[in-house]
Design a protein around this motif. Structure first.
Motif, PDB file in Angstrom:
ATOM      1  N   ARG A   1     -12.949 -53.658  46.901  1.00 43.80           N
ATOM      2  CA  ARG A   1     -12.028 -54.806  46.772  1.00 43.80           C
ATOM      3  C   ARG A   1     -11.030 -54.582  45.639  1.00 43.80           C
ATOM      4  N   ARG A   2     -11.534 -54.129  44.518  1.00 48.72           N
ATOM      5  CA  ARG A   2     -10.658 -53.899  43.362  1.00 48.72           C
ATOM      6  C   ARG A   2      -9.647 -52.789  43.649  1.00 48.72           C
ATOM      7  N   ARG A   3     -10.072 -51.718  44.317  1.00 46.85           N
ATOM      8  CA  ARG A   3      -9.152 -50.637  44.654  1.00 46.85           C
ATOM      9  C   ARG A   3      -8.128 -51.096  45.688  1.00 46.85           C
ATOM     10  N   ASP A   4      -8.549 -51.899  46.656  1.00 45.17           N
ATOM     11  CA  ASP A   4      -7.627 -52.376  47.691  1.00 45.17           C
ATOM     12  C   ASP A   4      -6.455 -53.162  47.111  1.00 45.17           C
ATOM     13  N   VAL A   5      -6.669 -53.822  45.986  1.00 44.90           N
ATOM     14  CA  VAL A   5      -5.584 -54.546  45.316  1.00 44.90           C
ATOM     15  C   VAL A   5      -4.499 -53.570  44.867  1.00 44.90           C
ATOM     16  N   LEU A   6      -4.884 -52.343  44.554  1.00 45.86           N
ATOM     17  CA  LEU A   6      -3.957 -51.333  44.049  1.00 45.86           C
ATOM     18  C   LEU A   6      -3.181 -50.625  45.151  1.00 45.86           C
ATOM     19  N   GLY A   7      -3.680 -50.678  46.369  1.00 41.20           N
ATOM     20  CA  GLY A   7      -2.981 -50.029  47.468  1.00 41.20           C
ATOM     21  C   GLY A   7      -3.922 -49.643  48.589  1.00 41.20           C
TER      22      GLY A   7
ATOM     23  N   GLU B   1      -7.869 -47.524  34.876  1.00 44.24           N
ATOM     24  CA  GLU B   1      -7.789 -47.829  36.295  1.00 44.24           C
ATOM     25  C   GLU B   1      -6.747 -46.879  36.882  1.00 44.24           C
ATOM     26  N   THR B   2      -7.130 -46.202  37.955  1.00 44.35           N
ATOM     27  CA  THR B   2      -6.287 -45.162  38.537  1.00 44.35           C
ATOM     28  C   THR B   2      -5.833 -45.568  39.929  1.00 44.35           C
ATOM     29  N   ALA B   3      -4.588 -45.247  40.244  1.00 46.88           N
ATOM     30  CA  ALA B   3      -4.029 -45.540  41.565  1.00 46.88           C
ATOM     31  C   ALA B   3      -4.848 -44.832  42.645  1.00 46.88           C
TER      32      ALA B   3
ATOM     33  N   ARG C   1      -2.944 -38.687  35.104  1.00 45.85           N
ATOM     34  CA  ARG C   1      -2.153 -39.009  36.295  1.00 45.85           C
ATOM     35  C   ARG C   1      -2.673 -40.299  36.911  1.00 45.85           C
ATOM     36  N   GLY C   2      -1.755 -41.034  37.482  1.00 47.21           N
ATOM     37  CA  GLY C   2      -2.128 -42.203  38.267  1.00 47.21           C
ATOM     38  C   GLY C   2      -2.634 -43.390  37.478  1.00 47.21           C
ATOM     39  N   VAL C   3      -2.489 -43.392  36.161  1.00 46.57           N
ATOM     40  CA  VAL C   3      -2.996 -44.501  35.353  1.00 46.57           C
ATOM     41  C   VAL C   3      -2.148 -45.749  35.615  1.00 46.57           C
ATOM     42  N   VAL C   4      -2.808 -46.807  36.063  1.00 46.02           N
ATOM     43  CA  VAL C   4      -2.093 -48.067  36.290  1.00 46.02           C
ATOM     44  C   VAL C   4      -2.452 -49.127  35.263  1.00 46.02           C
TER      45      VAL C   4
END
Length: 190
Positions: free
Chosen positions: A118-124, A57-59, A39-42
């Motif tokens: 920072r990397r997660r913030d790019v995703l949402g 990388e997961t949402a 689930r959530g694979v981006v």
């Protein structure tokens, strides 16, 4: 790491994942690695030398609305088992103790935490997990799987304890989880 929310049943269908740029064959491989639908694979964040994903990388928010802070998720069952061996050896406790005693290491680990955010913030933006990374960062070591996944995804020098865990795998002869071939059969072309 295995058993986290990201690998629970459900989530977006193949077409939705493909629209986000994830090859359905990679999602299939990850689902087979996990033994349940991913689930959530981006994105595939790192590939094993056998060419299958070993980190995804997961949402930060799953399709069902669940906040999910584990951006980098180690999926290869052989890699997971190798890292589990390190965890069982007491390495996390040793690393946490060193963080309390070594200001330079603690600063580099805090920088890894900031990089992760920072990397997660790019995703949402997910307010419920704001400031929370994963793996115990920035003050302790709670999950080597996350630190190894971050180190593989971001590259050497980004997560010092993830890099150390990868080096420890090499030292113990566990660093080549792909040596026996792919952990699952590659999916047929669709």
């Amino acid at each position: 790491m295995s058993g986290d929310v990201a690998d629970a049943p459900g989530g977006a269908d193949r077409a939705d994942r493909a629209d986000r740029g994830v090859d359905p064959r990679d999602v299939d491989a990850v689902s087979r690695q996990l033994g349940r639908p991913a689930r959530g694979v981006v994105a595939v964040a790192h590939r094993c030398p056998c060419d299958l994903p070993d980190v995804v990388e997961t949402a930060p928010r799953l399709d069902d609305g669940t906040p999910f802070p584990t951006t980098y998720y180690l999926t290869c069952p052989r890699a997971v088992a190798a890292v589990s061996t390190l965890e069982a050896s007491g390495l996390m406790r040793e690393m946490t103790q060193r963080l309390r005693q070594d200001a330079d290491l603690a600063a580099r680990y805090r920088a890894a935490h900031e990089d992760y955010l920072r990397r997660r913030d790019v995703l949402g933006d997910v307010p419920e997990i704001e400031g929370v990374s994963a793996g115990g960062m920035p003050a302790r070591v709670k999950c080597l799987h996350v630190l190894v996944a971050h180190a593989l995804a971001a590259g050497p020098g980004t997560n010092p304890l993830g890099d150390e865990a990868l080096a420890a795998l090499e030292e113990r002869g566990l660093g080549h989880w792909w040596g026996a071939g792919p952990c699952v059969s590659p999916a047929a072309s669709t």
